[in-house]
Design a protein around this motif. Structure first.
Motif, PDB file in Angstrom:
ATOM      1  N   ALA A   1     -12.487  15.079 -18.406  1.00 21.30           N
ATOM      2  CA  ALA A   1     -11.289  15.170 -17.518  1.00 21.30           C
ATOM      3  C   ALA A   1     -11.112  13.563 -16.748  1.00 21.30           C
ATOM      4  O   ALA A   1     -11.436  13.344 -15.955  1.00 21.30           O
ATOM      5  CB  ALA A   1     -11.181  16.050 -16.378  1.00 21.30           C
ATOM      6  N   PRO A   2     -10.368  12.784 -17.480  1.00 20.71           N
ATOM      7  CA  PRO A   2     -10.234  11.136 -16.866  1.00 20.71           C
ATOM      8  C   PRO A   2      -9.697  11.448 -15.526  1.00 20.71           C
ATOM      9  O   PRO A   2      -8.714  12.043 -15.115  1.00 20.71           O
ATOM     10  CB  PRO A   2      -9.108  10.821 -17.991  1.00 20.71           C
ATOM     11  N   GLY A   3     -10.076  10.354 -14.529  1.00 19.89           N
ATOM     12  CA  GLY A   3      -9.757  10.471 -13.287  1.00 19.89           C
ATOM     13  C   GLY A   3     -10.573  11.444 -12.259  1.00 19.89           C
ATOM     14  O   GLY A   3     -10.386  11.446 -11.169  1.00 19.89           O
ATOM     15  N   LEU A   4     -11.416  12.189 -12.811  1.00 19.86           N
ATOM     16  CA  LEU A   4     -12.299  13.071 -12.213  1.00 19.86           C
ATOM     17  C   LEU A   4     -13.936  12.661 -12.042  1.00 19.86           C
ATOM     18  O   LEU A   4     -14.275  12.300 -13.310  1.00 19.86           O
ATOM     19  CB  LEU A   4     -12.117  14.474 -12.670  1.00 19.86           C
ATOM     20  N   TYR A   5     -14.114  12.453 -10.858  1.00 17.79           N
ATOM     21  CA  TYR A   5     -15.600  11.997 -10.810  1.00 17.79           C
ATOM     22  C   TYR A   5     -16.409  12.970  -9.906  1.00 17.79           C
ATOM     23  O   TYR A   5     -15.839  13.746  -9.195  1.00 17.79           O
ATOM     24  CB  TYR A   5     -15.358  10.730  -9.830  1.00 17.79           C
ATOM     25  N   PHE A   6     -17.658  12.854 -10.221  1.00 16.06           N
ATOM     26  CA  PHE A   6     -18.871  13.730  -9.570  1.00 16.06           C
ATOM     27  C   PHE A   6     -19.637  12.728  -8.830  1.00 16.06           C
ATOM     28  O   PHE A   6     -19.942  11.643  -9.380  1.00 16.06           O
ATOM     29  CB  PHE A   6     -19.553  14.366 -10.634  1.00 16.06           C
ATOM     30  N   ALA A   7     -20.257  13.201  -7.823  1.00 18.16           N
ATOM     31  CA  ALA A   7     -21.144  12.548  -6.974  1.00 18.16           C
ATOM     32  C   ALA A   7     -22.104  13.421  -6.079  1.00 18.16           C
ATOM     33  O   ALA A   7     -21.507  14.436  -5.477  1.00 18.16           O
ATOM     34  CB  ALA A   7     -20.540  11.441  -6.248  1.00 18.16           C
ATOM     35  N   GLY A   8     -23.335  13.121  -6.141  1.00 16.74           N
ATOM     36  CA  GLY A   8     -24.256  14.060  -5.324  1.00 16.74           C
ATOM     37  C   GLY A   8     -25.009  15.316  -6.083  1.00 16.74           C
ATOM     38  O   GLY A   8     -25.136  15.029  -7.151  1.00 16.74           O
ATOM     39  N   GLN A   9     -24.988  16.234  -5.156  1.00 17.64           N
ATOM     40  CA  GLN A   9     -25.838  17.547  -5.741  1.00 17.64           C
ATOM     41  C   GLN A   9     -25.096  18.137  -6.987  1.00 17.64           C
ATOM     42  O   GLN A   9     -25.572  19.084  -7.740  1.00 17.64           O
ATOM     43  CB  GLN A   9     -26.103  18.307  -4.700  1.00 17.64           C
ATOM     44  N   ILE A  10     -23.651  18.039  -6.983  1.00 19.37           N
ATOM     45  CA  ILE A  10     -22.988  18.362  -8.273  1.00 19.37           C
ATOM     46  C   ILE A  10     -23.294  18.003  -9.360  1.00 19.37           C
ATOM     47  O   ILE A  10     -23.194  18.351 -10.497  1.00 19.37           O
ATOM     48  CB  ILE A  10     -21.385  18.281  -7.599  1.00 19.37           C
ATOM     49  N   CYS A  11     -24.224  16.528  -9.556  1.00 17.89           N
ATOM     50  CA  CYS A  11     -24.650  16.002 -10.551  1.00 17.89           C
ATOM     51  C   CYS A  11     -26.311  16.463 -10.734  1.00 17.89           C
ATOM     52  O   CYS A  11     -26.837  15.928 -11.558  1.00 17.89           O
ATOM     53  CB  CYS A  11     -24.685  14.519 -10.501  1.00 17.89           C
ATOM     54  N   GLY A  12     -26.670  17.392  -9.942  1.00 13.95           N
ATOM     55  CA  GLY A  12     -28.058  17.618 -10.120  1.00 13.95           C
ATOM     56  C   GLY A  12     -29.103  16.943  -9.443  1.00 13.95           C
ATOM     57  O   GLY A  12     -30.430  16.903  -9.647  1.00 13.95           O
ATOM     58  N   THR A  13     -28.811  16.045  -8.291  1.00 17.23           N
ATOM     59  CA  THR A  13     -29.520  15.246  -7.723  1.00 17.23           C
ATOM     60  C   THR A  13     -30.023  16.018  -6.293  1.00 17.23           C
ATOM     61  O   THR A  13     -29.306  17.177  -6.000  1.00 17.23           O
ATOM     62  CB  THR A  13     -28.905  13.979  -7.175  1.00 17.23           C
TER      63      THR A  13
END
Length: 626
Positions: free
Chosen positions: A361-373
């Motif tokens: 999905a271009p324009g959609l960014y993830f950061a934080g625990q949603i990325c598994g960190t």
């Protein structure tokens, strides 16, 4: 009322705050949406920032123009530089913060920032056009905000489920509702979703602790801090932490509770953090140990609430209390609430680009625990990069990424998008192959010029960095070209147990001796003292330390830089976006499948994918160069 923006950031945890601030600093019209404006940058677990490798990330965030270091310094109630007995590549700053003041100061900065608006609500879905283009978000209250760039920083709130023994409660944090809708929507778009678990300890009423039965641990009281800005300093009363230990009786009670532990009765199926185990995991994994160290950490300068570091647990509440009462200092303990575990959704980070933009999905960014960190610092570092790139995309500018030889943040993101995760990711110095280059003392020298070039760091911060660089280099040059005689220095050498001089030597050679440092040399040599005093007072101590580190470790630094430069050549060999990995007959089946799934953008990234052999890399090099 305004409903159209360049960038929307969902969630105001540590990732969301840095993402929104970075986007706004770059000039993008930004909206930050959070469930509760009174819990911005909430310290959901321990009231501390930094630690091993994490402290380096916070220094990098500050060097890039972020706010985490500033807020931490101004709300710190204890500061320590960890690993001082080791080399400077391992030094890691850590601070206890006043939880409430930390959150309040973050809110103050955000709601007074240009280009940034706040909205209290819960996002239930993303909005896409009929052609599949991202258009914005829809909220629980029925509002629809438009933006072609959205950063999701949902923390532990996506389908969050908390556990205390056999008791289960829906929520993203204690007494706060979970978030529903986004996971299901993204799964329907083809995103790979998983579940992870984390936990938090009991909170103790300090009035019930027998402090005389604890060991006090004071903080440092020197010039070290997180922010490179000279005017930022610790403002609050500094408080000690305290150490206690479990015992065999404690462990007996904890073992008795294991049948009702969600971790051991099958109630929790998701993966928890290996490097931050619960107390029940410790007594099972390390069954031979008769005690475990626990830290009582204050939650603030004017509260009786204490965080019990080392006692994370999801055991039944009565078991937690009974076990605590076996610790002598806690024989009459009163608690504010028990520890609990929480399960939440995350998305496989190999679905991201190095900008943290999703591939699907271009324009959609993830950061934080949603990325598994896991961890505030890892989240904040990702948030800054995601927010900056969302803004740069909105403004039609070139994307911004960091390499593994440039920052721990670069190592973190490359690990995520290249290797993925099979447990909550935590940063360690051992994950960085260039940690001598990525020291906490020089993050400003590495990163502030890069941030200033794109508008993340302002002119004031850049000028401070360059002033410090000039004085640092001038001091090193002074040491190289100043000759010291035996008569001047032998008394000091005798006192510290170092060999006396047989002839005059450059001052630089004396700096290299392990028994000596710049402070001792300046006390013995008026010429050096005068040179040091010529450095602006607000920059002096940090500049002198930076110069000393560069002189003492020059050989190691140059060798590691040479290796980094050599390997960077693979990063310069780009792979075409549409390259058909599946058709390359010379690659193993595993290599073809992994390359097709992860879609590396350079040969360097391809070489770091687990399962990609050196022969696979050589084949790709030949084919792509041809």
């Amino acid at each position: 009322m305004k409903f159209e923006y360049d960038v929307i950031v969902v969630g105001a945890g540590h990732a969301g705050c840095e993402a929104a601030a970075a986007s706004a600093r770059l000039g993008a019209d930004t909206l930050l949406i959070t469930m509760d404006l009174n819990k911005i940058a909430q310290m959901s677990c321990n009231p501390a920032v930094g630690g091993i490798a994490k402290g380096q990330i916070v220094r990098e965030i500050d060097a890039l123009g972020g706010l985490m270091g500033i807020v931490t310094d101004r709300t710190a109630i204890q500061f320590r530089m960890l690993n001082r007995s080791k080399g400077p590549a391992m030094w890691s700053p850590r601070a206890q913060s006043d939880r409430n003041k930390f959150s309040a100061l973050w809110r103050h900065y955000l709601e007074n920032m240009d280009n940034l608006q706040l909205w209290q609500d819960s996002v239930t879905s993303l909005v896409f056009s009929s052609s599949g283009a991202l258009q914005g978000v829809r909220t629980l209250q029925g509002a629809e905000f438009r933006a072609a760039n959205v950063v999701l920083t949902n923390g532990t709130f996506l389908d969050g489920l908390m556990h205390v023994g056999r008791v289960k409660m829906a929520g993203g944090r204690i007494s706060e509702p979970a978030s529903y809708g986004i996971t299901e929507q993204l799964r329907s778009l083809g995103f790979t979703v998983g579940r992870m678990k984390t936990g938090t300890p009991v909170r103790i009423d300090g009035r019930s602790v027998k402090w005389e039965l604890t060991t006090m641990q004071e903080g440092d009281n020197d010039f070290h801090h997180f922010s490179y800005l000279p005017e930022v300093r610790r403002e609050l009363k500094q408080l000690p932490c305290h150490i206690v230990y479990t015992n065999e009786r404690t462990h007996e009670i904890l073992r008795r509770g294991l049948p009702d532990s969600p971790l051991y009765n099958g109630q929790i199926q998701s993966i928890g953090p290996r490097y931050c185990p619960s107390i029940e995991t410790k007594i099972v994994t390390f069954a031979d140990k008769i005690q475990h160290q626990l830290f009582l950490e204050p939650e603030g300068e004017d509260t009786q609430e204490y965080y019990l570091n080392g006692f994370s647990s999801s055991l039944p509440m009565n078991i937690q209390i009974e076990a605590l009462e076996t610790v002598p200092a806690f024989s009459d303990v009163q608690i504010y609430r028990p520890g609990y575990a929480i399960e939440y959704d995350y998305f496989d980070p190999t679905q991201l680009r190095h900008t943290l933009e999703t591939r699907l999905a271009p324009g959609l960014y993830f950061a934080g625990q949603i990325c598994g960190t896991t961890g505030y610092e890892e989240a904040a570092g990702q948030g800054l990069i995601a927010g900056a790139n969302a803004a740069l995309r909105a403004l039609g500018k070139e994307e911004f990424t960091l390499g593994r030889d440039q920052a721990y943040i670069g190592v973190l993101i490359d690990d995520l998008v290249t290797k993925g995760v099979d447990e909550p990711y935590r940063m360690f110095t051992s994950r960085a192959e260039y940690r001598i280059l990525l020291r906490q003392d020089d993050a400003d020298m590495r990163l502030t010029p890069l941030a200033h070039a794109i508008g993340l760091a302002d002119d004031y911060r850049y000028e401070i960095t360059e002033t410090k660089r000039r004085h640092r280099d001038d001091l090193i040059d002074f040491c190289k070209h100043t000759t010291v005689t035996a008569a001047e220095i032998d008394p000091l050498l005798e006192r510290v147990g170092s060999n006396r001089l047989s002839q005059s030597l450059p001052l630089h050679s004396l700096v290299l001796r392990p028994q000596l440092n710049m402070q001792l040399l300046a006390e013995a040599l008026p010429r050096l003292a005068k040179k040091v005093e010529s450095i602006p007072a607000e920059l002096r101590e940090e500049t002198v330390e930076a110069a000393e580190i560069l002189m003492k470790y020059q050989g190691y630094i140059e060798r590691e830089q040479m290796i980094a430069d050599k390997l960077r050549r693979l990063e310069d060999v780009r792979i075409p976006d549409n390259y058909d990995f599946l058709s390359v007959a010379g690659l193993s089946t595993e290599a073809r499948q992994k390359l097709d799934r992860i879609r590396p953008v350079t040969i360097g990234q391809a070489s770091r994918i687990p399962g990609i052999s050196p022969s696979d890399v050589n084949i790709l090099l030949v084919l792509i160069r041809n």
